[in-house]
Write an enzyme that holds these catalytic residues in place. Structure first.
Site, PDB file in Angstrom:
ATOM      1  N   LYS A  28     -14.428 -16.588 -38.719  1.00  0.00           N
ATOM      2  CA  LYS A  28     -14.126 -15.990 -37.334  1.00  0.00           C
ATOM      3  C   LYS A  28     -12.585 -15.967 -37.187  1.00  0.00           C
ATOM      4  CE  LYS A  28     -17.249 -17.228 -33.454  1.00  0.00           C
ATOM      5  NZ  LYS A  28     -17.551 -17.816 -32.268  1.00  0.00           N
TER       6      LYS A  28
HETATM    7  O1  G3P Z   1     -19.729 -17.696 -28.593  1.00  0.00           O
HETATM    8  C1  G3P Z   1     -18.714 -18.085 -27.933  1.00  0.00           C
HETATM    9  C2  G3P Z   1     -19.039 -19.022 -26.651  1.00  0.00           C
HETATM   10  O2  G3P Z   1     -19.227 -20.468 -27.377  1.00  0.00           O
HETATM   11  C3  G3P Z   1     -18.110 -18.968 -25.614  1.00  0.00           C
HETATM   12  O3  G3P Z   1     -19.160 -19.383 -24.671  1.00  0.00           O
HETATM   13  O4  G3P Z   1     -19.671 -19.987 -22.444  1.00  0.00           O
HETATM   14  O5  G3P Z   1     -17.427 -21.017 -23.363  1.00  0.00           O
HETATM   15  O6  G3P Z   1     -17.671 -18.654 -22.668  1.00  0.00           O
HETATM   16  P1  G3P Z   1     -18.302 -19.661 -23.178  1.00  0.00           P
END
Ligand code: G3P
Length: 306
Positions: free
Chosen positions: A102
């Site tokens: 990533k």
């Molecule tokens: O895959 C990306 C993710 O882990 C971010 O999620 O909910 O923290 O925006 P969030």
């Protein structure tokens, strides 16, 4: 049953570094890969016994799933990220030949910092045969450039895009909406036309100017309507020009977003464990279960005792 009969052209990744969640969802036969990031690794390590080796733990994740496992670099400069990508690849790819690196599409944290380090790193890693997942994608243009540079995957962050739009509308997380609330792009359209009506009634010059000056809700909604809309636009761009790059719909916060990106045709959705469990729930299914169970007659029950 062959893979295509199981809908193999649409994949579900699990967005977690927690091995027990990965193992559980994998045992249901629905998991095609894993995505992690530094925050997910932190959350996992905080919940683990202090003596667990993170290296061994990540090896176990790679071994558990026969599909891509995304691991993220930690630096901001292209050269450093390339070295880190190589390090992660050497450490873990031998386990199950499934490591994807990533790389943030843009590593700048301030306006005056260099913006293209992520893109540079993606290009060089692609040339060296290390697959990349361009992460922190917030706009169709970022996805387009990452694909052009050679990213194997792009990860638009749906929930965070919705947060951004809501914040620009003056709404506050935790007060006006919860992390997992669905963001309704049609509602935004209605608010936008209401706003447009107000503008037309008022000082046209000043307010129409604001629409085009990247200020606030109106200009934002002109570009994208929601996180789901970003996926829709990326899909269209990739189809127009036959990019091989696959879309990983990420930062999915609720089951409705998962359904909508599948409808749009995102090749992959990476979904947290608790949202996967929401996807299988339905009140009427529970009610139906209660009724079927209640209606089992002794003669039918006896069949199972033979
Ligand atoms: O895959 C990306 C993710 O882990 C971010 O999620 O909910 O923290 O925006 P969030």
């Amino acid at each position: 049953m062959c893979q295509t009969e199981r809908g193999d052209r649409v994949k579900i990744f699990i967005d977690t570094a927690k091995l027990e969640e990965i193992k559980e969802a994998n045992s249901w036969g629905i998991i095609d890969g894993v995505t992690t990031n530094p925050s997910l690794i932190k959350k996992t390590v905080d919940s683990l016994d202090k003596n667990v080796s993170i290296e061994k733990y990540i090896e176990q994740i790679c071994r558990e799933v026969d599909g891509p496992v995304s691991l993220e670099v930690k630096s901001q400069g292209a050269q450093k990220m390339i070295e880190e990508a190589k390090k992660l690849y050497d450490l873990f790819n031998h386990v199950n030949d499934n490591v994807v690196i990533k790389i943030p599409v843009n590593t700048a944290m301030e306006d005056d910092q260099e913006n293209y380090e992520g893109i540079k790193a993606i290009k060089i890693l692609e040339e060296r045969g290390i697959p990349t997942n361009a992460t922190l994608i917030m706009s169709p243009n970022q996805a387009w450039l990452a694909a052009k540079a050679g990213a194997a995957y792009v990860s638009p962050f749906l929930g965070r895009i919705d947060d951004y739009i809501r914040n620009n509308m003056g709404l506050k997380a935790g007060e006006d909406f919860d992390k997992e609330s669905y963001f309704d792009e049609d509602l935004l359209e209605r608010i936008r036309s209401e706003k447009a009506r107000e503008i037309i009634k008022g000082d046209i010059k000043e307010d129409i100017g604001r629409i085009y000056l990247n200020e606030g809700l109106t200009s934002l909604s002109a570009e994208v309507k929601s996180g789901v809309d970003v996926v829709r636009k990326i899909k269209r761009i990739f189809e127009n020009y036959q990019f091989k790059t696959e879309i990983i719909a990420a930062s999915i916060r609720n089951a409705r977003q998962a359904m909508e990106v599948a409808e749009i045709g995102a090749e992959i959705s990476t979904i947290p464990f608790d949202i996967i469990t929401q996807m299988i729930k339905h009140y009427k299914t529970q009610e139906g279960m209660k009724n079927f169970t209640k209606d089992i007659i002794p003669e039918y029950d006896a069949l199972f005792k033979k």
